[in-house]
Motif scaffolding. Structure first.
Motif, PDB file in Angstrom:
ATOM      1  N   GLY A  76       0.771  -1.104   0.283  1.00 31.44           N
ATOM      2  CA  GLY A  76      -0.121  -0.050   0.137  1.00 31.44           C
ATOM      3  C   GLY A  76       0.547   1.237   0.405  1.00 31.44           C
ATOM      4  O   GLY A  76       2.372   1.176   0.250  1.00 31.44           O
ATOM      5  N   CYS A  77       0.424   2.126  -0.115  1.00 39.85           N
ATOM      6  CA  CYS A  77       1.207   3.779  -0.022  1.00 39.85           C
ATOM      7  C   CYS A  77      -0.380   5.057   0.904  1.00 39.85           C
ATOM      8  O   CYS A  77      -1.290   4.849   0.551  1.00 39.85           O
ATOM      9  CB  CYS A  77       1.403   3.959  -1.369  1.00 39.85           C
ATOM     10  SG  CYS A  77       0.386   4.438  -2.265  1.00 39.85           S
TER      11      CYS A  77
ATOM     12  N   HIS B  70       6.030   6.067  -0.146  1.00 41.20           N
ATOM     13  CA  HIS B  70       5.852   4.684  -0.542  1.00 41.20           C
ATOM     14  C   HIS B  70       6.627   4.030   0.065  1.00 41.20           C
ATOM     15  O   HIS B  70       6.933   2.536   0.520  1.00 41.20           O
ATOM     16  CB  HIS B  70       5.963   4.691  -1.675  1.00 41.20           C
ATOM     17  CG  HIS B  70       5.219   4.917  -3.338  1.00 41.20           C
ATOM     18  ND1 HIS B  70       4.470   4.376  -3.576  1.00 41.20           N
ATOM     19  CD2 HIS B  70       5.853   6.305  -3.489  1.00 41.20           C
ATOM     20  CE1 HIS B  70       4.055   5.135  -4.507  1.00 41.20           C
ATOM     21  NE2 HIS B  70       4.549   6.552  -4.240  1.00 41.20           N
ATOM     22  N   ALA B  71       7.675   3.865   1.314  1.00 38.36           N
ATOM     23  CA  ALA B  71       8.483   3.320   2.292  1.00 38.36           C
ATOM     24  C   ALA B  71       8.487   2.884   3.155  1.00 38.36           C
ATOM     25  O   ALA B  71       8.503   2.287   4.002  1.00 38.36           O
ATOM     26  CB  ALA B  71       9.706   4.192   2.082  1.00 38.36           C
ATOM     27  N   LEU B  72       7.644   4.471   4.296  1.00 38.92           N
ATOM     28  CA  LEU B  72       7.697   4.712   5.256  1.00 38.92           C
ATOM     29  C   LEU B  72       6.458   4.267   6.028  1.00 38.92           C
ATOM     30  O   LEU B  72       5.481   5.340   5.613  1.00 38.92           O
ATOM     31  CB  LEU B  72       8.382   5.747   6.084  1.00 38.92           C
ATOM     32  CG  LEU B  72       9.788   6.147   5.614  1.00 38.92           C
ATOM     33  CD1 LEU B  72      10.555   7.392   6.577  1.00 38.92           C
ATOM     34  CD2 LEU B  72      10.757   4.991   6.506  1.00 38.92           C
TER      35      LEU B  72
ATOM     36  N   ALA C  49       8.946   2.878  10.707  1.00 42.44           N
ATOM     37  CA  ALA C  49       8.817   1.871  10.711  1.00 42.44           C
ATOM     38  C   ALA C  49       8.841   1.162   9.512  1.00 42.44           C
ATOM     39  O   ALA C  49       7.540   2.069   8.978  1.00 42.44           O
ATOM     40  CB  ALA C  49       7.277   0.013  11.485  1.00 42.44           C
ATOM     41  N   PRO C  50       8.744   0.770   8.423  1.00 43.23           N
ATOM     42  CA  PRO C  50       8.453   0.111   6.546  1.00 43.23           C
ATOM     43  C   PRO C  50       7.217   0.096   6.863  1.00 43.23           C
ATOM     44  O   PRO C  50       6.976  -0.969   7.311  1.00 43.23           O
ATOM     45  CB  PRO C  50       9.602  -0.786   6.238  1.00 43.23           C
ATOM     46  CG  PRO C  50      10.274  -1.167   7.225  1.00 43.23           C
ATOM     47  CD  PRO C  50       9.901  -0.593   8.393  1.00 43.23           C
ATOM     48  N   ILE C  51       6.561   0.117   5.555  1.00 42.07           N
ATOM     49  CA  ILE C  51       5.381   0.099   4.911  1.00 42.07           C
ATOM     50  C   ILE C  51       6.142  -1.533   4.034  1.00 42.07           C
ATOM     51  O   ILE C  51       6.371  -2.187   3.914  1.00 42.07           O
ATOM     52  CB  ILE C  51       4.875   0.832   3.714  1.00 42.07           C
ATOM     53  CG1 ILE C  51       4.564   2.432   4.390  1.00 42.07           C
ATOM     54  CG2 ILE C  51       3.739   0.040   3.375  1.00 42.07           C
ATOM     55  CD1 ILE C  51       4.490   2.934   3.058  1.00 42.07           C
ATOM     56  N   LYS C  52       4.694  -2.319   4.955  1.00 46.53           N
ATOM     57  CA  LYS C  52       4.817  -3.776   4.883  1.00 46.53           C
ATOM     58  C   LYS C  52       3.773  -4.093   3.578  1.00 46.53           C
ATOM     59  O   LYS C  52       2.834  -4.184   4.018  1.00 46.53           O
ATOM     60  CB  LYS C  52       5.183  -4.673   6.521  1.00 46.53           C
ATOM     61  CG  LYS C  52       6.285  -4.464   6.966  1.00 46.53           C
ATOM     62  CD  LYS C  52       6.658  -5.178   8.260  1.00 46.53           C
ATOM     63  CE  LYS C  52       7.316  -4.770   9.139  1.00 46.53           C
ATOM     64  NZ  LYS C  52       7.569  -5.496  10.177  1.00 46.53           N
ATOM     65  N   PRO C  53       4.237  -5.479   2.847  1.00 43.37           N
ATOM     66  CA  PRO C  53       3.082  -6.053   2.139  1.00 43.37           C
ATOM     67  C   PRO C  53       1.694  -6.186   2.909  1.00 43.37           C
ATOM     68  O   PRO C  53       2.542  -7.019   3.781  1.00 43.37           O
ATOM     69  CB  PRO C  53       3.826  -6.783   0.976  1.00 43.37           C
ATOM     70  CG  PRO C  53       4.892  -7.109   1.923  1.00 43.37           C
ATOM     71  CD  PRO C  53       5.533  -5.923   2.942  1.00 43.37           C
TER      72      PRO C  53
END
Length: 424
Positions: free
Chosen positions: A282-283, A324-326, A397-401
């Motif tokens: 997601g974003c 897109h990352a955090l 934390a990073p965005i996880k799938p």
């Protein structure tokens, strides 16, 4: 006009020039090309580039990607007080023994060639050429020349291990294991001191680079030289696919919203078997990200290069990092509250953040979790705590799938993936 070229194309070019020019003339042509490159891109290149200790006794000589990896490995060795350097050779032949020897520090007593040639004959020839260059260019130094085989090693960590082996040092992994064993035997007060030290290290500013558009252009123009690649998520195998079909499967009166979604995977290498799951990234909402940047005082278009937890460096704009990352609008852990308290300049805010992580503040902390207080909410609520953006890359934390079971068969529906998703 400047264009990229493969190593073979460059070698063929040098060979063709060498047929009609002397070795010194070819070297002068290469030097002139480097001068022209500096005028266009602002980056200085030379046929021999030395990095490392000014009084190094051991110097590694390398060409191509191993040279870049060896230079990347230098800081760790220098921190261990190892007197070492790396000589990057950017023009294989002709190189001139005097120029190679002049590029070595006067303290050098040992030269190790990191050879990456496929066949032994070529590797031995390179060793012989380096030995001859040191003998002719530095006859009284008595420099010992040897080699270390790094053919097939494609990572900086692998090159670092090869260098440590040539230096007679234990591997970095062994050193870490020994440190862990020693720390487990320390008395309680020493262990407490170690924890404090770790906390200080965690709050230190991470190593990162604020990049310019020119930096990115150079890396994209010369990806082999910089070890760069243009990917959506470095280190992960991802695919950009299009949603071809989406409709609700349940009636409007039904209390559960179940959707059928189809992704068009034609033109990609995405394959799957029955029982596989599809991970969907997601974003964050672009409008919310823009609002946060404005309130936090960030330039959304600034290019930032950073690494999380020792990963490969990633270059994105601030907007792309937060979109897109955090996981900026995710729920933070207690560790984030503690880290934020360390950044707070207001004593009352620092104490409130720390109190929320204690047993006394457990009820309010649970309420915050239930109310979905996000990283962004905390950063804006506690205004005196203003970690730099580079620090935020480490803390958030990073965005996880999110993984969904695939509801189709590739044999029945080639070129597409179907999901059955419940909206909650």
């Amino acid at each position: 006009q400047i264009r990229t070229a493969s190593h073979k194309q460059l070698a063929d070019f040098v060979a063709s020039v060498a047929k009609t020019h002397s070795g010194q003339a070819v070297a002068e042509i290469i030097d002139a090309a480097f001068t022209q490159f500096r005028g266009v891109f602002g980056r200085t290149y030379s046929r021999f580039e030395y990095s490392g200790s000014a009084d190094a006794e051991t110097v590694f000589v390398a060409l191509g990607q191993p040279a870049a990896d060896a230079v990347e490995s230098l800081p760790a060795l220098l921190r261990e007080k190892v007197s070492v350097g790396v000589l990057s050779v950017r023009g294989l032949r002709p190189w001139g023994p005097e120029q190679l020897a002049a590029a070595l520090p006067t303290s050098a007593r040992r030269v190790v060639l990191l050879r990456c040639a496929r066949d032994a004959a070529t590797a031995d020839a390179l060793v012989a050429e380096v030995a001859l260059a040191t003998l002719v260019g530095r006859p009284a130094a008595g420099i010992c020349v040897s080699s270390a085989n790094v053919f097939g090693i494609e990572s900086a960590s692998g090159i670092a291990e090869a260098m440590r082996g040539a230096l007679g040092l234990e591997s970095a992994g062994s050193a870490e294991e020994l440190a862990e064993e020693q720390s487990s035997e320390e008395p309680a007060d020493a262990a407490a001191a170690a924890v404090a030290s770790d906390s200080d290290a965690a709050s230190a500013e991470p190593t990162a680079i604020v990049s310019t558009a020119l930096d990115i252009a150079k890396k994209l123009a010369f990806p082999e030289a910089y070890g760069a690649e243009l990917v959506a998520r470095p280190g992960e195998r991802t695919f950009a696919v299009r949603v071809s079909t989406k409709y609700r499967m349940t009636p409007e009166t039904y209390d559960r919203n179940i959707f059928h979604i189809e992704f068009d995977t034609r033109g990609t290498d995405l394959t799957y078997e029955i029982g596989d799951a599809l991970g969907v990234y997601g974003c964050n909402d672009s409008a919310q990200v823009a609002e946060f940047c404005q309130q936090y005082g960030l330039d959304p278009e600034q290019l930032v290069t950073a690494a999380r937890d020792g990963e490969q460096h990633h270059t994105r704009t601030v907007r792309a990092w937060l979109t897109h990352a955090l996981d900026l609008f995710g729920r933070p852990s207690k560790g984030f509250y503690t880290a934020l308290a360390d950044c707070a300049t207001d004593q009352a805010e620092a104490e409130k953040l720390r109190w929320l992580t204690t047993s006394e503040g457990a009820v309010e902390f649970r309420d915050r979790v239930a109310d979905t207080v996000t990283y962004a909410d905390l950063l804006l609520e506690f205004g005196s705590a203003r970690p730099s953006f580079l620090r935020l890359v480490d803390l958030i934390a990073p965005i996880k799938p999110r993984h969904y079971s695939i509801a189709s068969s590739a044999k029945m529906h080639p070129g597409s993936v179907h999901l059955c998703v419940v909206a909650v």
